[in-house]
Design a protein around this motif. Sequence first.
Motif, short mmCIF file in Angstrom:
data_model
loop_
_atom_site.label_atom_id
_atom_site.label_comp_id
_atom_site.label_asym_id
_atom_site.label_seq_id
_atom_site.Cartn_x
_atom_site.Cartn_y
_atom_site.Cartn_z
N THR A 36 38.55 43.90 38.71
CA THR A 36 37.69 44.45 39.76
C THR A 36 37.34 45.89 39.44
OG1 THR A 36 39.59 45.19 41.05
CG2 THR A 36 38.78 42.96 41.50
N ASP A 38 37.85 48.55 41.08
CA ASP A 38 38.90 49.51 41.42
C ASP A 38 40.27 49.14 40.84
OD1 ASP A 38 39.66 47.40 43.05
OD2 ASP A 38 39.43 48.50 44.94
N ILE A 42 41.56 41.04 44.65
CA ILE A 42 40.85 40.75 45.89
C ILE A 42 41.60 39.61 46.57
CG2 ILE A 42 38.67 39.99 46.92
CD1 ILE A 42 37.29 41.05 44.36
N SER A 87 46.06 44.14 53.50
CA SER A 87 44.87 44.84 54.01
C SER A 87 44.19 45.73 52.97
CB SER A 87 45.22 45.65 55.26
OG SER A 87 46.18 46.65 54.94
N THR A 88 44.94 46.27 52.05
CA THR A 88 44.36 47.12 50.99
C THR A 88 43.49 46.31 50.03
OG1 THR A 88 46.28 48.56 51.08
CG2 THR A 88 44.97 48.66 49.08
N PHE A 89 43.74 45.00 49.95
CA PHE A 89 43.12 44.17 48.92
C PHE A 89 41.96 43.31 49.41
CE2 PHE A 89 47.69 44.70 48.08
CZ PHE A 89 47.60 45.50 46.95
N THR A 90 41.51 43.50 50.64
CA THR A 90 40.47 42.62 51.19
C THR A 90 39.14 42.81 50.48
OG1 THR A 90 39.79 44.20 52.88
CG2 THR A 90 41.56 42.65 53.47
N GLU A 92 36.37 43.13 51.83
CA GLU A 92 35.52 44.05 52.60
C GLU A 92 35.43 45.44 51.96
OE1 GLU A 92 37.83 42.12 54.17
OE2 GLU A 92 36.58 40.90 55.48
N ARG A 93 36.39 45.79 51.14
CA ARG A 93 36.37 47.15 50.56
C ARG A 93 35.17 47.35 49.64
NH1 ARG A 93 40.32 44.56 47.27
NH2 ARG A 93 40.19 45.09 45.05
N PHE A 94 34.52 46.25 49.23
CA PHE A 94 33.35 46.36 48.37
C PHE A 94 32.04 46.27 49.14
CE2 PHE A 94 36.67 44.66 45.50
CZ PHE A 94 36.74 45.74 44.63
N GLU A 96 28.89 47.27 51.28
CA GLU A 96 28.11 48.52 51.31
C GLU A 96 27.73 48.88 52.71
OE1 GLU A 96 24.87 48.38 48.55
OE2 GLU A 96 26.13 47.65 46.97
#
Length: 96
Positions: A36, A38, A42, A87-90, A92-94, A96
């Motif tokens: 990924t 980051d 995911i 929660s850190t790996f969802t 949604e962090r990508f 926009e």
Amino acid sequence: VRYEDLRALAAGAVRAVPALADVTVKRSWAGLRPGTPDGLPILGRLPGWQNVWVATGHYRNGILMAPGSSLLMAQSLLAGTLDARLSTFTPERFAE
């Protein structure tokens, strides 16, 4: 599989186990280990989909992270809600 990479891996193997110097490579293959942007996997429900969950992007650490990831993902799926530790790996962090 690139010849240069295969040759470098073979050289390292021979340094570790000299008896491998006489071994002939008959075939090679490359597996996909998706990463990924980051560097984190995911894990979680895919946005915009009601019942689609993903566990991907472990890159080279998949074999190491699989037991923990799969346990937390299974617990999340059974509960119908994401385990807070993920929660850190969802995905949604990508968004926009």
